[in-house]
Design a protein around this motif. Structure first.
Motif, PDB file in Angstrom:
ATOM      1  N   TRP A  26      -5.826   8.790  -4.258  1.00 14.10           N
ATOM      2  CA  TRP A  26      -5.584   8.016  -3.028  1.00 14.10           C
ATOM      3  C   TRP A  26      -6.754   8.118  -2.079  1.00 14.10           C
ATOM      4  O   TRP A  26      -7.084   7.158  -1.383  1.00 14.10           O
ATOM      5  CB  TRP A  26      -4.307   8.477  -2.331  1.00 14.10           C
ATOM      6  CG  TRP A  26      -3.078   8.189  -3.108  1.00 14.10           C
ATOM      7  CD1 TRP A  26      -2.030   9.033  -3.330  1.00 14.10           C
ATOM      8  CD2 TRP A  26      -2.738   6.969  -3.780  1.00 14.10           C
ATOM      9  NE1 TRP A  26      -1.084   8.417  -4.106  1.00 14.10           N
ATOM     10  CE2 TRP A  26      -1.495   7.160  -4.399  1.00 14.10           C
ATOM     11  CE3 TRP A  26      -3.380   5.748  -3.937  1.00 14.10           C
ATOM     12  CZ2 TRP A  26      -0.870   6.165  -5.137  1.00 14.10           C
ATOM     13  CZ3 TRP A  26      -2.759   4.755  -4.683  1.00 14.10           C
ATOM     14  CH2 TRP A  26      -1.524   4.974  -5.263  1.00 14.10           C
ATOM     15  N   ARG A  78       1.945   3.714  -3.347  1.00 11.27           N
ATOM     16  CA  ARG A  78       1.738   5.162  -3.299  1.00 11.27           C
ATOM     17  C   ARG A  78       3.019   5.894  -3.658  1.00 11.27           C
ATOM     18  O   ARG A  78       3.027   6.802  -4.475  1.00 11.27           O
ATOM     19  CB  ARG A  78       1.323   5.594  -1.902  1.00 11.27           C
ATOM     20  CG  ARG A  78      -0.106   5.325  -1.639  1.00 11.27           C
ATOM     21  CD  ARG A  78      -0.521   5.924  -0.333  1.00 11.27           C
ATOM     22  NE  ARG A  78      -1.951   5.715  -0.186  1.00 11.27           N
ATOM     23  CZ  ARG A  78      -2.780   6.589   0.329  1.00 11.27           C
ATOM     24  NH1 ARG A  78      -2.347   7.719   0.782  1.00 11.27           N
ATOM     25  NH2 ARG A  78      -4.048   6.333   0.391  1.00 11.27           N
ATOM     26  N   LEU A  97      -3.332  13.213  -7.812  1.00 10.91           N
ATOM     27  CA  LEU A  97      -2.890  11.922  -7.285  1.00 10.91           C
ATOM     28  C   LEU A  97      -3.444  11.731  -5.874  1.00 10.91           C
ATOM     29  O   LEU A  97      -3.890  10.649  -5.504  1.00 10.91           O
ATOM     30  CB  LEU A  97      -1.363  11.863  -7.270  1.00 10.91           C
ATOM     31  CG  LEU A  97      -0.761  10.486  -7.034  1.00 10.91           C
ATOM     32  CD1 LEU A  97      -1.242   9.507  -8.087  1.00 10.91           C
ATOM     33  CD2 LEU A  97       0.749  10.552  -7.043  1.00 10.91           C
ATOM     34  N   GLN A  98      -3.449  12.797  -5.134  1.00 13.24           N
ATOM     35  CA  GLN A  98      -3.978  12.724  -3.771  1.00 13.24           C
ATOM     36  C   GLN A  98      -5.475  12.405  -3.783  1.00 13.24           C
ATOM     37  O   GLN A  98      -5.953  11.623  -2.956  1.00 13.24           O
ATOM     38  CB  GLN A  98      -3.717  14.047  -3.071  1.00 13.24           C
ATOM     39  CG  GLN A  98      -3.477  13.870  -1.594  1.00 13.24           C
ATOM     40  CD  GLN A  98      -3.336  15.212  -0.915  1.00 13.24           C
ATOM     41  OE1 GLN A  98      -2.848  16.170  -1.511  1.00 13.24           O
ATOM     42  NE2 GLN A  98      -3.775  15.278   0.310  1.00 13.24           N
ATOM     43  N   ARG A 121       0.826  -1.200   0.000  1.00 13.32           N
ATOM     44  CA  ARG A 121       0.000   0.000   0.000  1.00 13.32           C
ATOM     45  C   ARG A 121       0.868   1.260   0.000  1.00 13.32           C
ATOM     46  O   ARG A 121       0.743   2.116  -0.855  1.00 13.32           O
ATOM     47  CB  ARG A 121      -0.860  -0.051   1.252  1.00 13.32           C
ATOM     48  CG  ARG A 121      -1.904   0.985   1.391  1.00 13.32           C
ATOM     49  CD  ARG A 121      -2.708   0.671   2.643  1.00 13.32           C
ATOM     50  NE  ARG A 121      -2.008   1.126   3.830  1.00 13.32           N
ATOM     51  CZ  ARG A 121      -2.263   2.290   4.419  1.00 13.32           C
ATOM     52  NH1 ARG A 121      -3.178   3.074   3.923  1.00 13.32           N
ATOM     53  NH2 ARG A 121      -1.610   2.650   5.485  1.00 13.32           N
ATOM     54  N   THR A 122       1.794   1.319   0.945  1.00 15.04           N
ATOM     55  CA  THR A 122       2.604   2.532   1.050  1.00 15.04           C
ATOM     56  C   THR A 122       3.566   2.656  -0.125  1.00 15.04           C
ATOM     57  O   THR A 122       3.781   3.741  -0.634  1.00 15.04           O
ATOM     58  CB  THR A 122       3.394   2.553   2.364  1.00 15.04           C
ATOM     59  OG1 THR A 122       4.061   1.312   2.507  1.00 15.04           O
ATOM     60  CG2 THR A 122       2.494   2.774   3.546  1.00 15.04           C
ATOM     61  N   ALA A 171       3.767   8.255  -6.817  1.00 17.06           N
ATOM     62  CA  ALA A 171       4.195   9.633  -6.597  1.00 17.06           C
ATOM     63  C   ALA A 171       5.533   9.894  -7.271  1.00 17.06           C
ATOM     64  O   ALA A 171       5.844  11.023  -7.633  1.00 17.06           O
ATOM     65  CB  ALA A 171       4.283   9.914  -5.107  1.00 17.06           C
ATOM     66  N   GLY A 204      -8.519   4.920  -0.682  1.00 16.84           N
ATOM     67  CA  GLY A 204      -8.361   4.719   0.759  1.00 16.84           C
ATOM     68  C   GLY A 204      -9.298   3.664   1.309  1.00 16.84           C
ATOM     69  O   GLY A 204      -8.905   2.830   2.122  1.00 16.84           O
ATOM     70  N   GLU A 218      -8.153   0.191   0.372  1.00 16.39           N
ATOM     71  CA  GLU A 218      -6.924  -0.120   1.115  1.00 16.39           C
ATOM     72  C   GLU A 218      -7.238  -0.487   2.552  1.00 16.39           C
ATOM     73  O   GLU A 218      -6.699  -1.456   3.088  1.00 16.39           O
ATOM     74  CB  GLU A 218      -6.001   1.100   1.110  1.00 16.39           C
ATOM     75  CG  GLU A 218      -5.341   1.361  -0.205  1.00 16.39           C
ATOM     76  CD  GLU A 218      -4.484   2.605  -0.130  1.00 16.39           C
ATOM     77  OE1 GLU A 218      -3.722   2.815  -1.051  1.00 16.39           O
ATOM     78  OE2 GLU A 218      -4.585   3.348   0.860  1.00 16.39           O
TER      79      GLU A 218
END
Lengths: 419, 195
Positions: A280, A43, A276-277, A39-40, A47, A284, A287
């Motif tokens: 997410w 991201r 992009l945010q 997940r992280t 990014a 979310g 996830e």
């Protein structure tokens, strides 16, 4: 201390069950940490794909859609941008540079991107890293192509090889631009981004292979040779989107508004970082669902441990009774069983971390190649350490119940047993 | 005449489309404001947009004395950047007075409004003419801070929620050398974290 040694020895005497319990906990911990890591890192990887670009401009539609098709080569554009609009905006006094992007064709499953040489100069990824050619040079001629690292690797292409582009974005295509082959003139160094999966040609190249096409098929009786095409005016009529770099970031929101209100054609300008945010924020929920599921799997693992300890207690009534008989206090029996559960949880967590490292080591290169996802395994993040601590805490909590039972029944139970 | 009507419809459609896809300039929503920050070099530029409803509690041209007074007070408050944004002392920033724009200001676009009915009509017309597509009244304020140590600008507290009780959320978009970020502030969570 003696209690811990005793706990260890006691576990060792039941090593098969203990090993299975440890394995169950380890697998659940691997899953939990793996989901968290994926997940992280996904991201971070997203990014890292684009940096240094202030705005992305495309046809009006969803901002996330524009970001996905222009940068990540996911999905398709809703419409094109007129060349004249692009030139008008590129000449805007606030604009330092632009990179046109033209998508829509493919080569054996890889997207073909038509662009200008500004792409090599201004496209940045990661921490403002520029693209680098591993071999060869940038495209100059209409029919030159520069390959992403993965395209060259997977298809085994070398410099000077001749390749045919297919019409459309499918893996298998029957509409080939086979009368106008391209020549590989350069291969880019690996970036860990979708650039690796892209074949780059000039905008004129994209235009050239389509001059004698109408409506997605070659016009019968109007086949122009590569040489004839070269003589034509190959200025494109449309592009898919373009990247914008500003002279001063202070103007960014003003220019965004200006482009969104562009009168000649409905356009959409997005700030890639903000969009992009948004993406997410959308993701979310999914996830978190994944994280909850893997958390439940950890609970299952701990329940397995609880079951094993409780069953074990039944078999160890005599052992407990003897311990009491030789002078162990009830509190020490309690500590013994709790110590066992903690040891199991600790061993499980440690093995889980190791398993994850192993899995990432094995699967890492494949993930990088297929998805362009660079996943680093070490060091664990603060959040992961907190998750591990949570697992250990739950392990200790689960151990309380058998420990309490042992404490409560150790004497009476052991003495009255019939064998 | 027919032609005129169709262009109107087209304009209205275009207007609607613009509003749904505009990210930076969100359509006029009561209770929600936007704040756009750009940090470059030593200067921090901020642009704040609030609906007049959230600032003064009405969106018509101020006619009565109390309305005029409310607008005057609001402008004075918004001009004073220290009442809007609290920058960390360590950054050593100096602020120029905020530049306030609104349809409600006497020298603004709203000068010609007379009757309520006309008002509405006028506003709708204005909505099409306006680049921003405003069919209501807004307050737009721009601030500029010059900071001696901009690298210490990590957190900025906004005081707007204390000043404007009608404001329910503030969508913040930031661009700094470290990247682009957005954040939604609500009363109680009123600190902006810069990337």
């Amino acid at each position: 201390m003696a209690i811990l040694t005793l706990a260890g020895k006691s576990l060792w005497s039941r090593r098969l069950t203990s090993a299975l319990v440890v394995l169950a906990i380890a697998l659940s911990v691997t899953l939990l940490l793996g989901v968290e890591r994926l997940r992280t890192q996904a991201r971070a990887s997203f990014a890292n794909t684009l940096s240094g670009t202030d705005l992305i401009v495309g046809a009006r539609g969803g901002p996330i859609n524009l970001l996905l098709y222009s940068v990540f080569r996911i999905g398709d554009p809703t419409n094109n941008v007129n060349w004249t609009s692009y030139r008008t905006l590129a000449a805007h006094p606030q604009v330092a540079w632009t990179v046109p992007l033209s998508l829509g064709d493919s080569h054996r499953g890889f997207r073909v991107l038509g662009t200008s040489r500004d792409y090599f100069q201004h496209y940045r990824y990661g921490r403002n890293q520029p693209l680098r050619l591993a071999e060869g040079r940038e495209f100059e001629d209409v029919f030159d192509a520069v390959l992403g690292a993965e395209v060259a690797d997977r298809l085994g292409y070398r410099l000077d090889q001749s390749i045919v582009i297919a019409h459309g974005a499918g893996e298998v295509s029957f509409a080939l631009h086979d009368d106008k082959p391209f020549r590989v003139v350069g291969v880019l160094a690996r970036t860990g981004t979708p650039v690796d999966q892209t074949m780059h040609v000039s905008l004129e190249g994209i235009e050239a292979i389509h001059v004698d096409w109408r409506g997605g098929a070659p016009v019968p009786g109007m086949r122009l040779s590569a040489e004839q095409v070269r003589q034509l005016d190959l200025t494109p009529k449309t592009i898919t989107a373009f990247l914008v770099g500003l002279k001063s970031k202070t103007a960014i929101f003003r220019l965004q508004r200006e482009i969104n209100e562009f009168s000649a054609e409905p356009l959409l300008a997005i700030l890639p970082g903000l969009t992009l945010q948004q993406l997410w924020d959308l993701m979310g929920l999914a996830e978190n669902a994944l994280l909850v599921v893997s958390g439940l799997v950890v609970l299952v693992g701990l329940t397995v441990m609880l079951a094993a300890l409780l069953t074990g207690l039944n078999e160890r009534r005599r052992e407990m009774a003897i311990l009491r008989a030789v002078g162990a206090r009830p509190g020490q029996i309690f500590a013994l069983v709790l110590g066992e559960s903690l040891t199991l949880a600790l061993a499980g967590a440690a093995l889980g971390v190791l398993l994850l490292q192993g899995a990432l080591l094995l699967a890492g290169p494949a993930l990088q190649a297929r998805l362009g996802l660079a996943i680093a395994g070490w060091p664990p993040s603060g959040h992961e350490l907190a998750l591990l601590a949570g697992v250990l805490g739950c392990g200790a909590l689960a151990g309380l119940f058998p420990a309490w039972r042992a404490y409560r029944y150790s004497v009476a139970d052991g003495m009255t047993i019939r064998i | 005449m027919k032609h005129l009507a169709s262009t109107r419809i087209a304009a209205a459609l275009g207007f609607a489309l613009t509003n749904t896809t505009l990210l930076a300039a969100e359509p006029h929503v009561h209770g929600a404001g936007t704040l756009q920050l750009v940090l470059e070099g030593d200067s921090l530029n901020a642009e704040l947009r609030l609906s007049a409803m959230d600032v003064v509690g009405f969106e018509h041209a101020p006619r009565e004395a109390k309305h005029k007074e409310a607008v005057k007070k609001a402008v004075a408050m918004l001009k004073d950047s220290r009442k809007v944004l609290a920058l960390p002392d360590a950054a050593q920033c100096t602020a120029a007075p905020g530049a306030v724009e609104s349809e409600l200001l006497e020298d603004g676009h709203a000068a010609g409004y007379k009757h309520d009915k006309h008002d509405k009509h006028d506003k709708h017309e204005a909505g099409h003419d306006h680049a921003d597509g405003e069919a209501h009244a807004d307050f737009e304020v721009t601030y500029r801070f010059d900071c001696r140590r901009p690298e210490t600008l990590k957190q900025i507290k906004t005081l707007l929620f204390q000043q404007l009780p009608r404001l329910e959320r503030l969508d913040v978009e930031m661009v700094t050398p470290a990247g682009q970020r957005s954040q939604r502030l609500v009363p109680g969570q009123d600190t902006i974290t810069l990337p």
